[in-house]
Design a protein around this motif. Structure first.
Motif, PDB file in Angstrom:
ATOM      1  N   GLU A  52       0.818  -1.182  -0.003  1.00 13.13           N
ATOM      2  CA  GLU A  52      -0.175  -0.145   0.032  1.00 13.13           C
ATOM      3  C   GLU A  52       0.841   1.255   0.063  1.00 13.13           C
ATOM      4  O   GLU A  52       0.593   2.234  -0.792  1.00 13.13           O
ATOM      5  CB  GLU A  52      -0.906  -0.005   1.062  1.00 13.13           C
ATOM      6  CG  GLU A  52      -2.020  -1.007   1.119  1.00 13.13           C
ATOM      7  CD  GLU A  52      -3.093  -1.137   2.256  1.00 13.13           C
ATOM      8  OE1 GLU A  52      -3.964  -1.699   2.110  1.00 13.13           O
ATOM      9  OE2 GLU A  52      -2.637  -0.883   3.470  1.00 13.13           O
ATOM     10  N   SER A 100      -0.129  -3.977 -10.214  1.00 10.03           N
ATOM     11  CA  SER A 100      -1.219  -4.364 -10.981  1.00 10.03           C
ATOM     12  C   SER A 100      -1.574  -5.870 -11.015  1.00 10.03           C
ATOM     13  O   SER A 100      -2.694  -6.281 -10.792  1.00 10.03           O
ATOM     14  CB  SER A 100      -1.283  -3.654 -12.645  1.00 10.03           C
ATOM     15  OG  SER A 100      -0.949  -2.167 -12.606  1.00 10.03           O
ATOM     16  N   ALA A 103      -2.494  -6.679  -7.449  1.00 12.42           N
ATOM     17  CA  ALA A 103      -3.642  -6.102  -7.147  1.00 12.42           C
ATOM     18  C   ALA A 103      -5.026  -7.363  -7.759  1.00 12.42           C
ATOM     19  O   ALA A 103      -6.062  -7.261  -7.183  1.00 12.42           O
ATOM     20  CB  ALA A 103      -3.983  -4.796  -7.564  1.00 12.42           C
ATOM     21  N   SER A 104      -4.656  -7.878  -8.894  1.00 16.08           N
ATOM     22  CA  SER A 104      -5.558  -8.790  -9.227  1.00 16.08           C
ATOM     23  C   SER A 104      -5.826  -9.969  -8.329  1.00 16.08           C
ATOM     24  O   SER A 104      -6.745 -10.668  -8.287  1.00 16.08           O
ATOM     25  CB  SER A 104      -5.215  -9.428 -10.738  1.00 16.08           C
ATOM     26  OG  SER A 104      -4.048 -10.306 -10.444  1.00 16.08           O
ATOM     27  N   ARG A 106      -4.977  -9.353  -4.886  1.00 17.10           N
ATOM     28  CA  ARG A 106      -5.401  -8.626  -3.400  1.00 17.10           C
ATOM     29  C   ARG A 106      -6.255  -7.297  -3.827  1.00 17.10           C
ATOM     30  O   ARG A 106      -5.781  -6.423  -4.270  1.00 17.10           O
ATOM     31  CB  ARG A 106      -4.098  -8.209  -3.047  1.00 17.10           C
ATOM     32  CG  ARG A 106      -3.100  -9.516  -2.671  1.00 17.10           C
ATOM     33  CD  ARG A 106      -1.738  -9.022  -2.081  1.00 17.10           C
ATOM     34  NE  ARG A 106      -2.028  -8.871  -0.603  1.00 17.10           N
ATOM     35  CZ  ARG A 106      -1.290  -9.187   0.166  1.00 17.10           C
ATOM     36  NH1 ARG A 106      -0.071  -9.691   0.164  1.00 17.10           N
ATOM     37  NH2 ARG A 106      -1.617  -9.231   1.609  1.00 17.10           N
ATOM     38  N   PRO A 107      -7.641  -7.742  -3.905  1.00 18.91           N
ATOM     39  CA  PRO A 107      -8.416  -6.359  -4.163  1.00 18.91           C
ATOM     40  C   PRO A 107      -8.268  -5.272  -3.326  1.00 18.91           C
ATOM     41  O   PRO A 107      -8.611  -4.081  -3.864  1.00 18.91           O
ATOM     42  CB  PRO A 107      -9.710  -6.934  -3.993  1.00 18.91           C
ATOM     43  CG  PRO A 107      -9.666  -8.494  -3.535  1.00 18.91           C
ATOM     44  CD  PRO A 107      -8.173  -8.958  -3.560  1.00 18.91           C
ATOM     45  N   GLU A 108      -7.615  -5.494  -2.214  1.00 21.25           N
ATOM     46  CA  GLU A 108      -7.462  -4.218  -1.461  1.00 21.25           C
ATOM     47  C   GLU A 108      -6.341  -3.276  -1.891  1.00 21.25           C
ATOM     48  O   GLU A 108      -6.413  -2.075  -1.501  1.00 21.25           O
ATOM     49  CB  GLU A 108      -7.194  -4.672   0.281  1.00 21.25           C
ATOM     50  CG  GLU A 108      -5.778  -5.366   0.257  1.00 21.25           C
ATOM     51  CD  GLU A 108      -6.026  -6.760  -0.012  1.00 21.25           C
ATOM     52  OE1 GLU A 108      -4.883  -7.777   0.786  1.00 21.25           O
ATOM     53  OE2 GLU A 108      -6.896  -7.302  -0.505  1.00 21.25           O
ATOM     54  N   ARG A 110      -6.425  -2.494  -5.102  1.00 23.77           N
ATOM     55  CA  ARG A 110      -7.252  -1.750  -6.489  1.00 23.77           C
ATOM     56  C   ARG A 110      -7.635  -0.486  -6.114  1.00 23.77           C
ATOM     57  O   ARG A 110      -7.426   0.351  -7.215  1.00 23.77           O
ATOM     58  CB  ARG A 110      -8.335  -2.907  -6.943  1.00 23.77           C
ATOM     59  CG  ARG A 110      -7.904  -4.013  -7.920  1.00 23.77           C
ATOM     60  CD  ARG A 110      -9.062  -4.643  -8.292  1.00 23.77           C
ATOM     61  NE  ARG A 110     -10.240  -4.010  -9.050  1.00 23.77           N
ATOM     62  CZ  ARG A 110      -9.971  -3.179 -10.132  1.00 23.77           C
ATOM     63  NH1 ARG A 110      -9.046  -3.014 -10.717  1.00 23.77           N
ATOM     64  NH2 ARG A 110     -11.163  -2.556 -10.701  1.00 23.77           N
ATOM     65  N   LEU A 113      -4.766   1.991  -7.036  1.00 23.94           N
ATOM     66  CA  LEU A 113      -4.365   1.873  -8.502  1.00 23.94           C
ATOM     67  C   LEU A 113      -5.620   2.701  -9.074  1.00 23.94           C
ATOM     68  O   LEU A 113      -5.200   3.273 -10.357  1.00 23.94           O
ATOM     69  CB  LEU A 113      -4.102   0.350  -8.711  1.00 23.94           C
ATOM     70  CG  LEU A 113      -2.782  -0.108  -8.166  1.00 23.94           C
ATOM     71  CD1 LEU A 113      -2.844  -1.776  -8.295  1.00 23.94           C
ATOM     72  CD2 LEU A 113      -1.483   0.476  -8.828  1.00 23.94           C
ATOM     73  N   VAL A 114      -6.798   2.291  -9.004  1.00 28.32           N
ATOM     74  CA  VAL A 114      -7.885   2.711  -9.883  1.00 28.32           C
ATOM     75  C   VAL A 114      -7.959   4.381  -9.808  1.00 28.32           C
ATOM     76  O   VAL A 114      -7.906   4.941 -10.749  1.00 28.32           O
ATOM     77  CB  VAL A 114      -9.054   2.233  -9.377  1.00 28.32           C
ATOM     78  CG1 VAL A 114     -10.529   2.928  -9.996  1.00 28.32           C
ATOM     79  CG2 VAL A 114      -9.201   0.727  -9.703  1.00 28.32           C
ATOM     80  N   SER A 117      -5.324   6.074 -11.836  1.00 28.27           N
ATOM     81  CA  SER A 117      -5.756   5.507 -13.313  1.00 28.27           C
ATOM     82  C   SER A 117      -6.599   6.665 -13.674  1.00 28.27           C
ATOM     83  O   SER A 117      -6.821   7.276 -14.510  1.00 28.27           O
ATOM     84  CB  SER A 117      -6.181   4.308 -13.532  1.00 28.27           C
ATOM     85  OG  SER A 117      -6.436   4.202 -14.834  1.00 28.27           O
TER      86      SER A 117
END
Length: 179
Positions: A52, A100, A103-104, A106-108, A110, A113-114, A117
């Motif tokens: 993180e 990235s 994160a696929s 480990r959704p926490e 995302r 990163l989102v 973006s």
């Protein structure tokens, strides 16, 4: 971000670029940062905390890298920014790809990163709007997709020979279109 956490996150970026996600350990980051053993785990107790902090640092660095596209040749300015990312910013680029992929699983990770973006997308949309381009949201999606695809292809050397700055500029001009 406090100075020691910044130092650790920068070392994590370098570690991810050099050794991939599997090589990212507290001990490896201590070594890369030139810190005594245990320093990284003192500041960032878990792997998730380390990941993180690294995502947060990448977002901070990226925010300072958005090019000024208001000049006479916006596609050229963006092409220059991509060339800088592929050279001077290569470690950050590789670290971002590693994160990235992480994160696929480990959704926490995302949301951060989102958010990064989304900031880039919004910058593209604002820039295109300023150029008088129609359908800015759709066009910003296309520019972002092209940029991300170009960066991935060039960073992973899937195109040989690599694209030149001029080839990148021409590709961007096709997607941006004429204002």
């Amino acid at each position: 971000m406090p100075q020691r956490r910044t130092q650790i996150a920068d070392a994590a970026i370098a570690t991810l670029a050099a050794h991939g996600s599997r090589g990212l350990t507290h001990r490896a980051v201590d070594q890369a940062a030139g810190l005594p053993p245990g320093s990284t785990s003192y500041y960032l107790r878990t792997r998730l905390a380390l990941l993180e902090a690294t995502v947060e640092r990448l977002a901070e660095l990226d925010a300072g890298e958005v090019p000024d596209l208001a000049g006479a040749d916006p596609a050229g300015a963006l092409a220059d920014a991509l060339v800088r990312l592929l050279t001077d910013g290569r470690d950050r680029l590789l670290a971002r790809y590693e994160l990235s992929l992480e994160a696929s699983r480990r959704p926490e990770l995302r949301p951060a990163l989102v958010a990064g973006s989304r900031r880039i997308h919004d910058a593209f949309a604002g820039w295109l709007d300023g150029l008088g381009v129609s359908d800015t949201a759709v066009r910003a999606d296309a520019v972002q997709a092209l940029v991300e695809g170009l960066l991935l292809a060039e960073a992973t050397s899937t195109r040989n020979p690599p694209r030149t700055r001029e080839e990148i500029r021409r590709s961007l001009t096709v997607v941006i279109g004429a204002p």
